[in-house]
Design a protein around this motif. Structure first.
Motif, short mmCIF file in Angstrom:
data_model
loop_
_atom_site.label_atom_id
_atom_site.label_comp_id
_atom_site.label_asym_id
_atom_site.label_seq_id
_atom_site.Cartn_x
_atom_site.Cartn_y
_atom_site.Cartn_z
N GLU A 154 0.83 -1.21 0.00
CA GLU A 154 0.00 0.00 0.00
C GLU A 154 0.86 1.26 0.00
OE1 GLU A 154 -3.16 2.47 2.68
OE2 GLU A 154 -1.12 1.93 3.24
N ARG A 178 0.86 4.29 -2.80
CA ARG A 178 0.61 5.68 -2.43
C ARG A 178 1.79 6.58 -2.75
NH1 ARG A 178 -3.30 5.45 2.87
NH2 ARG A 178 -2.71 7.64 3.01
N ALA A 192 2.75 4.20 5.99
CA ALA A 192 2.06 2.91 5.89
C ALA A 192 2.30 2.06 7.13
CB ALA A 192 2.52 2.17 4.64
N GLY A 243 -7.48 5.82 3.43
CA GLY A 243 -7.39 4.74 2.44
C GLY A 243 -8.14 3.50 2.89
N LEU A 248 -7.17 0.15 2.99
CA LEU A 248 -6.55 -0.98 3.66
C LEU A 248 -6.68 -0.88 5.18
CD1 LEU A 248 -5.00 -3.64 3.20
CD2 LEU A 248 -2.89 -2.34 3.46
N LEU A 276 -5.43 -6.10 -3.30
CA LEU A 276 -4.25 -5.25 -3.21
C LEU A 276 -3.23 -5.61 -4.28
CD1 LEU A 276 -3.02 -2.97 -1.46
CD2 LEU A 276 -1.89 -4.75 -0.12
N ARG A 301 -8.97 5.71 -2.58
CA ARG A 301 -8.46 4.42 -2.11
C ARG A 301 -7.02 4.57 -1.61
NH1 ARG A 301 -10.75 -0.16 -3.17
NH2 ARG A 301 -8.89 -1.38 -3.61
N TYR A 302 -6.24 5.40 -2.30
CA TYR A 302 -4.82 5.58 -1.98
C TYR A 302 -4.52 7.08 -1.90
CZ TYR A 302 -4.77 0.69 -3.28
OH TYR A 302 -5.05 -0.67 -3.32
#
Length: 367
Positions: free
Chosen positions: A76, A80, A99, A119, A121, A336, A363-364
């Motif tokens: 992730e 990003r 992250a 985000g 995740l 992912l 999302r990111y």
């Protein structure tokens, strides 16, 4: 990137990304229930062959540990970093630090309700479970305002395997040169593990993954990694561990005892050596993974490293279906993986400096 690749190559890339991430998670889950047992205890509890499939860990079969959790947040962070480049900023270690701080939140907070704008995740409820996280990883992230750097690394005496076990995603950057993959993995390892062996093993692992992701033999990845490792100061432990894995291949029939001769896997160089050896001798995915976890030591980490390598080598179609089916978080891991493949090959169609907020940047987020 996509414009330069054929359809077949794009499909191959996605299959290898899926294989790497899901394969690593399977190896992690196979070892999760036995990581603190000796080989004798494993055989006493599970028979002379040791575990032959998932055993109960964290109240279920197929449970992943902090190894997979941190690997997912590494992926992730890399996505990003590429999205944030639209803002004119480009410093991936900063994005990886962010992250890992999101991962750290999952180890102490009860759920994702307070993480609405960070985000997708970190909003996955199944990740909010402490799975024996490494103490160096937690300590390295305690002071959220200060990042570790090569000049001032966090935990300078720590060479635990907590950095190497999360570093496969750097090897998925197939458009990068090996030396840049190595450098990025090293710079992100020192966010939590500042001993040279801790971060050089992480760099070596990333470079080996990088080679096999592009279809090179595993031995070629080892050669490239050794060259890069030996170009750095204080490389002796890491280089010796890699060479020991290669030497063990020539020593005779693979066995749990031969695995244990390489160490227990608690330290970075031992985890890399065991995972690499098992991938080198594996006749197939299942056999390699079971060899990687059936030893007295850090079975989930060595299983994860072996699974990352074998999955990157062969793609997702070689993954044992029964192990895939019962894997915790399978849907999110695959999502992912596919998002990473899209970002690396079609990122310009998903976001851009002039695009403003899109579904992808929600999302990111580039922050």
């Amino acid at each position: 990137m996509a414009a330069l690749w054929s359809r077949d190559r794009l499909q191959d890339f996605r299959a290898r990304v899926r294989g790497c991430l899901v394969g690593g998670a399977i190896g992690d889950a196979l070892g999760a229930g036995i990581e603190f047992l000796s080989l004798a205890e494993i055989r006493e509890q599970h028979g002379s062959d040791g575990v032959t499939g998932y055993v109960t860990a964290y109240h279920r079969h197929g449970a992943i540990t902090d190894d997979t959790q941190m690997t997912l947040f590494t992926v992730e962070g890399l996505i990003r970093a590429h999205v944030r480049r639209d803002t004119g900023a480009w410093h991936p270690p900063t994005d990886l630090h962010g992250a890992y701080l999101r991962w750290k939140a999952t180890q102490s907070e009860w759920g994702p309700d307070e993480r609405k704008d960070e985000g997708w995740l970190v909003r996955e409820e199944w990740l909010y479970s402490s799975r024996a996280p490494g103490s160096a990883c937690l300590r390295g992230l305690e002071d959220e305002s200060v990042m570790g750097t090569l000049e001032r690394p966090k935990n300078p005496d720590s060479k635990g395997c907590g950095a190497v076990m999360r570093s496969a995603p750097f090897g998925l950057l197939v458009g990068w040169r090996p030396e840049l993959v190595f450098q990025l993995a090293v710079e992100c390892a020192v966010l939590t593990h500042g001993h040279p062996t801790g971060y050089l093993a992480a760099g070596a692992f990333a470079v080996i993954v990088h080679a096999v992701m592009q279809g090179a033999p595993l031995e070629e990845g080892v050669r490239i990694a050794l060259e890069l490792v030996k170009s750095r100061p204080e490389h002796a432990e890491t280089a010796h561990a890699i060479e020991a894995a290669s030497a063990a291949v020539r020593a005779g029939v693979p066995s749990a005892e031969r695995v244990e001769a390489l160490g227990q896997g608690w330290t970075a160089e031992e985890a890399l050596s065991i995972g690499l050896y098992c991938a080198l001798v594996a006749p197939d995915m299942r056999t390699g993974l079971l060899l990687a976890v059936n030893h007295g030591g850090d079975s989930d980490s060595t299983g994860s490293i072996c699974g990352n390598l074998l999955g990157a080598m062969h793609g997702d179609t070689v993954l044992p279906a029964d192990l895939v089916a019962e894997l915790e978080g399978r849907g999110a891991i695959l999502q992912l993986a596919d998002d990473f493949a899209m970002e690396m090959t079609q990122g310009t169609t998903l976001h851009g400096p002039e695009a403003g907020e899109t579904c992808w940047t929600r999302r990111y987020p580039p922050t």
